[in-house]
Motif scaffolding. Structure first.
Motif, PDB file in Angstrom:
ATOM      1  N   THR A  39      -0.971  -0.708 -34.870  1.00 43.04           N
ATOM      2  CA  THR A  39      -0.708  -1.966 -33.739  1.00 43.04           C
ATOM      3  C   THR A  39      -2.125  -2.001 -33.291  1.00 43.04           C
ATOM      4  OG1 THR A  39      -0.177   0.102 -32.540  1.00 43.04           O
ATOM      5  CG2 THR A  39       1.409  -1.382 -33.297  1.00 43.04           C
ATOM      6  N   PRO A  40      -3.080  -2.908 -33.610  1.00 44.95           N
ATOM      7  CA  PRO A  40      -4.363  -2.828 -33.142  1.00 44.95           C
ATOM      8  C   PRO A  40      -4.464  -3.494 -31.763  1.00 44.95           C
ATOM      9  CG  PRO A  40      -4.056  -4.528 -34.773  1.00 44.95           C
ATOM     10  CD  PRO A  40      -2.662  -3.510 -34.914  1.00 44.95           C
ATOM     11  N   PRO A  41      -5.525  -3.351 -30.934  1.00 45.24           N
ATOM     12  CA  PRO A  41      -5.620  -3.913 -29.840  1.00 45.24           C
ATOM     13  C   PRO A  41      -5.911  -5.541 -29.963  1.00 45.24           C
ATOM     14  CG  PRO A  41      -7.562  -2.820 -30.304  1.00 45.24           C
ATOM     15  CD  PRO A  41      -6.703  -2.365 -31.607  1.00 45.24           C
ATOM     16  N   ALA A  42      -5.661  -6.189 -28.932  1.00 44.29           N
ATOM     17  CA  ALA A  42      -5.621  -7.534 -29.103  1.00 44.29           C
ATOM     18  C   ALA A  42      -7.092  -8.060 -29.531  1.00 44.29           C
ATOM     19  CB  ALA A  42      -5.504  -8.173 -27.460  1.00 44.29           C
ATOM     20  N   GLU A  43      -8.196  -7.451 -29.316  1.00 41.29           N
ATOM     21  CA  GLU A  43      -9.442  -7.837 -29.779  1.00 41.29           C
ATOM     22  C   GLU A  43      -9.633  -7.848 -31.229  1.00 41.29           C
ATOM     23  OE1 GLU A  43     -10.341  -3.953 -28.006  1.00 41.29           O
ATOM     24  OE2 GLU A  43      -9.053  -5.688 -27.227  1.00 41.29           O
ATOM     25  N   GLN A  44      -8.502  -7.180 -31.789  1.00 42.52           N
ATOM     26  CA  GLN A  44      -8.648  -7.124 -33.473  1.00 42.52           C
ATOM     27  C   GLN A  44      -7.695  -7.991 -34.047  1.00 42.52           C
ATOM     28  OE1 GLN A  44     -10.849  -5.322 -35.164  1.00 42.52           O
ATOM     29  NE2 GLN A  44     -11.698  -4.807 -33.104  1.00 42.52           N
ATOM     30  N   TYR A  45      -6.822  -8.783 -33.139  1.00 41.98           N
ATOM     31  CA  TYR A  45      -5.909  -9.544 -33.728  1.00 41.98           C
ATOM     32  C   TYR A  45      -6.396 -10.775 -34.698  1.00 41.98           C
ATOM     33  CZ  TYR A  45      -2.136  -7.850 -30.610  1.00 41.98           C
ATOM     34  OH  TYR A  45      -1.375  -7.320 -29.654  1.00 41.98           O
ATOM     35  N   ASP A  46      -7.446 -11.301 -34.402  1.00 44.10           N
ATOM     36  CA  ASP A  46      -8.043 -12.637 -35.128  1.00 44.10           C
ATOM     37  C   ASP A  46      -8.525 -11.950 -36.544  1.00 44.10           C
ATOM     38  OD1 ASP A  46      -7.191 -14.314 -33.314  1.00 44.10           O
ATOM     39  OD2 ASP A  46      -9.392 -14.494 -32.615  1.00 44.10           O
ATOM     40  N   ALA A  47      -9.324 -10.816 -36.410  1.00 41.75           N
ATOM     41  CA  ALA A  47      -9.739 -10.109 -37.754  1.00 41.75           C
ATOM     42  C   ALA A  47      -8.528  -9.705 -38.553  1.00 41.75           C
ATOM     43  CB  ALA A  47     -10.579  -9.152 -37.190  1.00 41.75           C
ATOM     44  N   SER A  48      -7.544  -9.281 -37.984  1.00 43.26           N
ATOM     45  CA  SER A  48      -6.544  -8.423 -38.464  1.00 43.26           C
ATOM     46  C   SER A  48      -5.865  -9.830 -39.550  1.00 43.26           C
ATOM     47  CB  SER A  48      -5.466  -7.982 -37.867  1.00 43.26           C
ATOM     48  OG  SER A  48      -6.028  -6.751 -37.071  1.00 43.26           O
ATOM     49  N   ARG A  49      -5.524 -10.885 -38.660  1.00 37.95           N
ATOM     50  CA  ARG A  49      -5.131 -11.833 -39.273  1.00 37.95           C
ATOM     51  C   ARG A  49      -5.732 -12.518 -40.473  1.00 37.95           C
ATOM     52  NH1 ARG A  49      -4.346 -13.796 -33.802  1.00 37.95           N
ATOM     53  NH2 ARG A  49      -2.309 -13.265 -33.157  1.00 37.95           N
ATOM     54  N   GLU A  50      -6.870 -12.734 -40.226  1.00 33.66           N
ATOM     55  CA  GLU A  50      -8.038 -13.202 -41.365  1.00 33.66           C
ATOM     56  C   GLU A  50      -7.836 -12.057 -42.645  1.00 33.66           C
ATOM     57  OE1 GLU A  50     -12.561 -14.408 -42.181  1.00 33.66           O
ATOM     58  OE2 GLU A  50     -11.972 -13.806 -40.274  1.00 33.66           O
ATOM     59  N   ALA A  51      -7.932 -10.950 -42.304  1.00 34.51           N
ATOM     60  CA  ALA A  51      -7.610  -9.758 -43.425  1.00 34.51           C
ATOM     61  C   ALA A  51      -6.507 -10.112 -44.421  1.00 34.51           C
ATOM     62  CB  ALA A  51      -7.935  -8.550 -42.883  1.00 34.51           C
ATOM     63  N   ALA A  52      -5.342 -10.254 -43.574  1.00 37.28           N
ATOM     64  CA  ALA A  52      -4.131 -10.814 -44.350  1.00 37.28           C
ATOM     65  C   ALA A  52      -4.187 -11.959 -45.127  1.00 37.28           C
ATOM     66  CB  ALA A  52      -2.963 -10.614 -43.415  1.00 37.28           C
ATOM     67  N   GLN A  53      -4.940 -13.005 -44.446  1.00 37.83           N
ATOM     68  CA  GLN A  53      -5.055 -14.331 -45.016  1.00 37.83           C
ATOM     69  C   GLN A  53      -6.001 -14.316 -46.388  1.00 37.83           C
ATOM     70  OE1 GLN A  53      -6.509 -16.754 -42.070  1.00 37.83           O
ATOM     71  NE2 GLN A  53      -4.510 -17.352 -41.299  1.00 37.83           N
ATOM     72  N   VAL A  54      -7.044 -13.346 -46.466  1.00 38.69           N
ATOM     73  CA  VAL A  54      -7.899 -13.358 -47.528  1.00 38.69           C
ATOM     74  C   VAL A  54      -7.546 -12.258 -48.581  1.00 38.69           C
ATOM     75  CG1 VAL A  54     -10.046 -14.091 -46.199  1.00 38.69           C
ATOM     76  CG2 VAL A  54      -9.577 -11.724 -46.427  1.00 38.69           C
ATOM     77  N   CYS A  55      -6.395 -11.488 -48.370  1.00 39.09           N
ATOM     78  CA  CYS A  55      -6.235 -10.326 -49.037  1.00 39.09           C
ATOM     79  C   CYS A  55      -5.645 -11.189 -50.505  1.00 39.09           C
ATOM     80  CB  CYS A  55      -5.025  -9.410 -48.609  1.00 39.09           C
ATOM     81  SG  CYS A  55      -4.476  -8.472 -49.957  1.00 39.09           S
ATOM     82  N   PRO A  56      -6.293 -10.786 -51.780  1.00 39.35           N
ATOM     83  CA  PRO A  56      -5.768 -11.389 -52.999  1.00 39.35           C
ATOM     84  C   PRO A  56      -4.327 -11.193 -53.533  1.00 39.35           C
ATOM     85  CG  PRO A  56      -7.572  -9.991 -53.396  1.00 39.35           C
ATOM     86  CD  PRO A  56      -7.485  -9.959 -51.763  1.00 39.35           C
ATOM     87  N   ALA A  57      -4.098  -9.875 -53.092  1.00 36.64           N
ATOM     88  CA  ALA A  57      -2.790  -9.531 -53.325  1.00 36.64           C
ATOM     89  C   ALA A  57      -1.584  -9.813 -52.364  1.00 36.64           C
ATOM     90  CB  ALA A  57      -2.992  -8.084 -53.849  1.00 36.64           C
ATOM     91  N   ALA A  59      -1.113  -8.181 -49.748  1.00 34.22           N
ATOM     92  CA  ALA A  59      -0.344  -6.675 -49.473  1.00 34.22           C
ATOM     93  C   ALA A  59      -0.444  -6.498 -48.003  1.00 34.22           C
ATOM     94  CB  ALA A  59      -1.525  -5.773 -50.343  1.00 34.22           C
ATOM     95  N   ILE A  60      -0.906  -7.389 -47.111  1.00 36.07           N
ATOM     96  CA  ILE A  60      -0.900  -7.007 -45.601  1.00 36.07           C
ATOM     97  C   ILE A  60      -0.080  -8.010 -45.133  1.00 36.07           C
ATOM     98  CG2 ILE A  60      -2.464  -7.312 -43.637  1.00 36.07           C
ATOM     99  CD1 ILE A  60      -4.889  -6.808 -45.527  1.00 36.07           C
ATOM    100  N   LEU A  61       0.907  -7.423 -44.257  1.00 32.41           N
ATOM    101  CA  LEU A  61       1.881  -8.034 -43.546  1.00 32.41           C
ATOM    102  C   LEU A  61       1.871  -8.080 -42.045  1.00 32.41           C
ATOM    103  CD1 LEU A  61       4.767  -6.786 -45.739  1.00 32.41           C
ATOM    104  CD2 LEU A  61       3.927  -9.002 -45.985  1.00 32.41           C
ATOM    105  N   ILE A  62       1.802  -8.930 -41.361  1.00 33.61           N
ATOM    106  CA  ILE A  62       1.477  -8.904 -39.797  1.00 33.61           C
ATOM    107  C   ILE A  62       2.733  -9.283 -39.381  1.00 33.61           C
ATOM    108  CG2 ILE A  62       0.218  -9.850 -38.147  1.00 33.61           C
ATOM    109  CD1 ILE A  62      -2.323  -9.621 -39.489  1.00 33.61           C
ATOM    110  N   GLU A  63       3.353  -8.728 -38.347  1.00 33.46           N
ATOM    111  CA  GLU A  63       4.504  -9.215 -37.474  1.00 33.46           C
ATOM    112  C   GLU A  63       4.138  -9.417 -36.200  1.00 33.46           C
ATOM    113  OE1 GLU A  63       8.412  -6.712 -35.986  1.00 33.46           O
ATOM    114  OE2 GLU A  63       7.853  -6.488 -38.069  1.00 33.46           O
ATOM    115  N   GLU A  64       4.034 -10.685 -35.643  1.00 33.23           N
ATOM    116  CA  GLU A  64       3.338 -10.831 -34.373  1.00 33.23           C
ATOM    117  C   GLU A  64       4.605 -10.680 -33.366  1.00 33.23           C
ATOM    118  OE1 GLU A  64       0.511 -12.087 -33.898  1.00 33.23           O
ATOM    119  OE2 GLU A  64       0.127 -13.012 -35.779  1.00 33.23           O
ATOM    120  N   ASP A  65       4.199 -10.236 -32.103  1.00 32.72           N
ATOM    121  CA  ASP A  65       5.044  -9.819 -31.118  1.00 32.72           C
ATOM    122  C   ASP A  65       5.754 -11.180 -30.491  1.00 32.72           C
ATOM    123  OD1 ASP A  65       4.251  -7.185 -31.169  1.00 32.72           O
ATOM    124  OD2 ASP A  65       2.665  -7.422 -29.715  1.00 32.72           O
TER     125      ASP A  65
END
Length: 65
Positions: A39-57, A59-65
């Motif tokens: 549960t990263p802080p708000a300032e990490q949301y954009d980077a976390s979303r981008e990480a999920a988007q660029v993951c070739p597999a 493997a990263i799932l993001i559940e928004e509040d």
């Protein structure tokens, strides 16, 4: 935001670590993703979303509040 990873899907590309190093790391022995903050802080949301988007597999799932 809540993040989960599917280690079985991870191919060890490391794109998540490059995009969001405060949230993701990799195991030394095989490169599989390590989630540092489910549960990263708000300032990490954009980077976390981008990480999920660029993951070739997808493997990263993001559940928004």
């Amino acid at each position: 935001m809540k993040i989960t990873v599917d280690e079985a899907k991870c191919c060890g590309a490391g794109q998540c670590v490059l995009v969001a190093p405060e949230v993701f790391d990799q195991r030394d022995e095989d490169g599989i993703v390590v989630l540092l903050d489910t549960t990263p802080p708000a300032e990490q949301y954009d980077a976390s979303r981008e990480a999920a988007q660029v993951c070739p597999a997808a493997a990263i799932l993001i559940e928004e509040d």
